[in-house]
Design a protein around this motif. Structure first.
Motif, PDB file in Angstrom:
ATOM      1  N   ASP A  91       0.818  -1.217   0.000  1.00 43.08           N
ATOM      2  CA  ASP A  91       0.000   0.000   0.000  1.00 43.08           C
ATOM      3  C   ASP A  91       0.851   1.265   0.000  1.00 43.08           C
ATOM      4  O   ASP A  91       0.410   2.309  -0.475  1.00 43.08           O
ATOM      5  CB  ASP A  91      -0.943   0.011   1.215  1.00 43.08           C
ATOM      6  N   ALA A  92       2.076   1.187   0.560  1.00 42.24           N
ATOM      7  CA  ALA A  92       2.934   2.373   0.653  1.00 42.24           C
ATOM      8  C   ALA A  92       3.642   2.688  -0.664  1.00 42.24           C
ATOM      9  O   ALA A  92       4.165   3.787  -0.844  1.00 42.24           O
ATOM     10  CB  ALA A  92       3.964   2.181   1.774  1.00 42.24           C
ATOM     11  N   LEU A  93       3.691   1.739  -1.582  1.00 40.28           N
ATOM     12  CA  LEU A  93       4.359   1.982  -2.866  1.00 40.28           C
ATOM     13  C   LEU A  93       3.597   3.038  -3.654  1.00 40.28           C
ATOM     14  O   LEU A  93       2.370   2.996  -3.723  1.00 40.28           O
ATOM     15  CB  LEU A  93       4.432   0.683  -3.681  1.00 40.28           C
ATOM     16  N   GLU A  94       4.323   3.971  -4.237  1.00 40.84           N
ATOM     17  CA  GLU A  94       3.650   5.024  -5.011  1.00 40.84           C
ATOM     18  C   GLU A  94       3.838   4.859  -6.518  1.00 40.84           C
ATOM     19  O   GLU A  94       2.984   5.257  -7.301  1.00 40.84           O
ATOM     20  CB  GLU A  94       4.163   6.399  -4.563  1.00 40.84           C
ATOM     21  N   LEU A  95       4.961   4.287  -6.915  1.00 36.54           N
ATOM     22  CA  LEU A  95       5.220   4.147  -8.352  1.00 36.54           C
ATOM     23  C   LEU A  95       4.736   2.808  -8.902  1.00 36.54           C
ATOM     24  O   LEU A  95       4.790   2.576 -10.105  1.00 36.54           O
ATOM     25  CB  LEU A  95       6.717   4.311  -8.639  1.00 36.54           C
ATOM     26  N   GLU A 154       9.962   2.662 -15.777  1.00 42.65           N
ATOM     27  CA  GLU A 154      10.366   3.816 -14.963  1.00 42.65           C
ATOM     28  C   GLU A 154      11.876   3.720 -14.688  1.00 42.65           C
ATOM     29  O   GLU A 154      12.480   2.670 -14.864  1.00 42.65           O
ATOM     30  CB  GLU A 154       9.609   3.820 -13.629  1.00 42.65           C
ATOM     31  N   ASP A 155      12.476   4.795 -14.201  1.00 46.96           N
ATOM     32  CA  ASP A 155      13.901   4.749 -13.870  1.00 46.96           C
ATOM     33  C   ASP A 155      14.106   3.887 -12.635  1.00 46.96           C
ATOM     34  O   ASP A 155      13.459   4.119 -11.609  1.00 46.96           O
ATOM     35  CB  ASP A 155      14.423   6.166 -13.614  1.00 46.96           C
ATOM     36  N   ILE A 201      13.649   2.059  -6.818  1.00 49.18           N
ATOM     37  CA  ILE A 201      14.350   1.634  -5.602  1.00 49.18           C
ATOM     38  C   ILE A 201      14.029   2.577  -4.442  1.00 49.18           C
ATOM     39  O   ILE A 201      13.757   2.144  -3.319  1.00 49.18           O
ATOM     40  CB  ILE A 201      15.875   1.532  -5.863  1.00 49.18           C
ATOM     41  N   ALA A 202      14.007   3.881  -4.732  1.00 48.44           N
ATOM     42  CA  ALA A 202      13.669   4.849  -3.668  1.00 48.44           C
ATOM     43  C   ALA A 202      12.253   4.596  -3.157  1.00 48.44           C
ATOM     44  O   ALA A 202      11.990   4.678  -1.945  1.00 48.44           O
ATOM     45  CB  ALA A 202      13.799   6.271  -4.214  1.00 48.44           C
ATOM     46  N   ASP A 203      11.356   4.257  -4.060  1.00 48.98           N
ATOM     47  CA  ASP A 203       9.964   3.973  -3.680  1.00 48.98           C
ATOM     48  C   ASP A 203       9.914   2.726  -2.794  1.00 48.98           C
ATOM     49  O   ASP A 203       9.224   2.703  -1.767  1.00 48.98           O
ATOM     50  CB  ASP A 203       9.134   3.769  -4.961  1.00 48.98           C
ATOM     51  N   ILE A 204      10.653   1.684  -3.197  1.00 46.87           N
ATOM     52  CA  ILE A 204      10.666   0.440  -2.418  1.00 46.87           C
ATOM     53  C   ILE A 204      11.287   0.691  -1.045  1.00 46.87           C
ATOM     54  O   ILE A 204      10.813   0.193  -0.023  1.00 46.87           O
ATOM     55  CB  ILE A 204      11.440  -0.664  -3.179  1.00 46.87           C
ATOM     56  N   GLU A 205      12.333   1.504  -1.008  1.00 50.66           N
ATOM     57  CA  GLU A 205      12.997   1.790   0.266  1.00 50.66           C
ATOM     58  C   GLU A 205      12.023   2.482   1.223  1.00 50.66           C
ATOM     59  O   GLU A 205      11.947   2.145   2.407  1.00 50.66           O
ATOM     60  CB  GLU A 205      14.239   2.662   0.027  1.00 50.66           C
ATOM     61  N   ARG A 206      11.235   3.407   0.687  1.00 51.30           N
ATOM     62  CA  ARG A 206      10.235   4.112   1.495  1.00 51.30           C
ATOM     63  C   ARG A 206       9.183   3.104   2.011  1.00 51.30           C
ATOM     64  O   ARG A 206       8.804   3.114   3.165  1.00 51.30           O
ATOM     65  CB  ARG A 206       9.566   5.169   0.603  1.00 51.30           C
TER      66      ARG A 206
END
Ligand SMILES: *Cc1c(COP(=O)(O)O)cnc(C)c1O
Length: 406
Positions: free
Chosen positions: A335-339, A387-388, A393-398
């Motif tokens: 649910d927290a993933l945005e991309l 996507e880049d 990766i930044a999205d997954i880290e979040r």
């Protein structure tokens, strides 16, 4: 000079073949792509031509809309040209329709069909439902246990359904060995090759009899169409085609045109998605929140040696399991993933994430796979799009922070 389909195309590289395949001048006319031929009725010049119509049942011969028109023929021929060893390709309105129709082509009441235990769930359901209802007995096998698989064959075993890597859990099996054993036992081998496509695994050349794809995924590539395909050598192609015609199967010319558009960039998309997926899988494999990345493309992963030996490419689809946690934590991550969109399907230009529960869809194989701890059973499947990878990766880290903060 002509860019259109010709014999020389067969010896060209995959990119060159993808650009030229199926673009016969007689179908494209003076433009690049075959127009969308919306047709039920084909008009004949005269009664003599009318009488000739039904006599020759082959692509490229007008008869009636159910046997297709140039748009569908162009797609079918393009897929055949990409599949070494194929005599032809039959198109179906979905991937599941391709699997069902191929099964109904090779199986009769009283037969036994062996189905890989990590098959796409609707394929399993088809075995226990449609096929069982018709007096065909499905038996599920662990594709990593060659001896156990061989021991399951009996006099009545007519066909084997393979899929690699396994749906959701991504196990890589020895496809040439499984196909060889099937052939030795007199059974027809079918492979759901949606993951690799013929660019990544040349199924017929490696001993498979019928290779199936959900074109809905990579070939469509844009998450806006449903379609399936079955390609085979001369013997099985003729049977597949006959059965599909008896079942009244036809795909719309509009969808065929969309699939052709998707196909023209397949090699570039797969290359990029494979590269991004590998970078993300590598990154995930170093994270403390992750017990195991399930991705045969990843060096050191189970099945990696088989993938390297047999495959010429991959794609953006892989899974991973968390180190501990529970279903709620896993769902918080998704649910927290945005991309990443949340959804079934995969193989589009956009990334997707899906919570997975493979334990519900298997009867022979362990979940989580050995040697993963039994507590590390909560998994997610990622379909990496265009996507880049840095942003993904930044999205997954979040999202991993959301997983950890209950
Ligand atoms: C999606 C999928 C299918 C079915 O394709 P549809 O077009 O959705 O019917 C079959 N096999 C695999 C491996 C798939 O992922």
């Amino acid at each position: 000079m002509e860019l259109s389909d010709n014999e020389e195309l067969d010896s060209a590289g995959p990119g060159t073949r993808i650009v030229g395949a199926g673009r016969r001048k007689e179908w494209t006319g003076a433009v690049v792509n075959p127009p969308v031929w919306r047709a039920s009725t084909h008009l004949y010049e005269n009664t003599a031509a009318l009488a000739e119509g039904p006599r020759r049942n082959e692509d490229g011969r007008f008869f009636y809309g159910r046997r297709g028109a140039p748009t569908q023929w162009a797609l079918s021929e393009a897929l055949t040209r990409l599949e070494p060893g194929a005599a032809g390709t039959v198109l179906y309105p979905s991937g599941v329709a391709a699997i069902a129709s191929a099964m109904l082509t090779v199986l009769r009441p009283g037969d036994v069909v062996l189905i890989t235990d990590n098959a796409y769930d609707p394929s399993r359901a088809m075995g226990k439902g449609l096929l069982a209802d018709m007096g065909i007995e499905p038996r599920f096998f662990d594709p990593l246990d060659l001896a156990g698989y061989e021991a399951l064959f009996c006099e009545r075993t007519r066909a084997v359904l393979l899929e690699a890597p396994g749906s959701l859990s991504m196990e890589m099996c020895d496809l040439p060995a499984l196909a060889r054993i099937a052939r030795e036992k007199g059974a027809v081998s079918l492979l759901d090759n949606t993951w690799a496509s013929p660019l990544g695994f040349q199924a017929l050349e490696r001993g498979i009899d019928i290779t199936l794809m959900a074109l809905t995924k990579h070939v469509g590539g844009h998450s806006d169409l449903m379609m399936g395909s079955a390609s085979a050598g001369p013997r099985f192609h003729a049977k597949l085609r006959q059965r599909a015609q008896q079942l009244g199967i036809v795909v719309s010319p509009d969808d065929a045109a969309l699939a052709l558009r998707g196909l023209r960039t397949l090699h570039v998309r797969l290359r990029q998605e494979t590269e991004s997926a590998l970078a993300i899988a590598q990154w995930l494999s170093r994270r403390g929140e992750v017990a195991r990345v399930l991705c045969p493309m990843l060096p050191g992963a189970p099945g990696h040696a088989l993938w390297k030996r047999d495959f010429t490419g991959g794609c953006g689809l892989f899974s991973f399991v968390f180190k501990g946690g529970d279903a709620a934590a896993r769902d918080r991550f998704v649910d927290a993933l945005e991309l990443f969109g949340i959804g079934y399907s995969w193989g589009g230009f956009e990334s997707l994430a899906l919570p997975i529960e493979p334990a519900n869809y298997r009867s022979r194989m362990a979940w989580p796979p050995e040697p993963v701890d039994a507590a590390d059973c909560f998994g997610v499947r990622l379909s990496i799009g265009l996507e880049d990878p840095r942003d993904l990766i930044a999205d997954i880290e979040r999202a991993l922070k959301a997983w950890a903060q209950g």
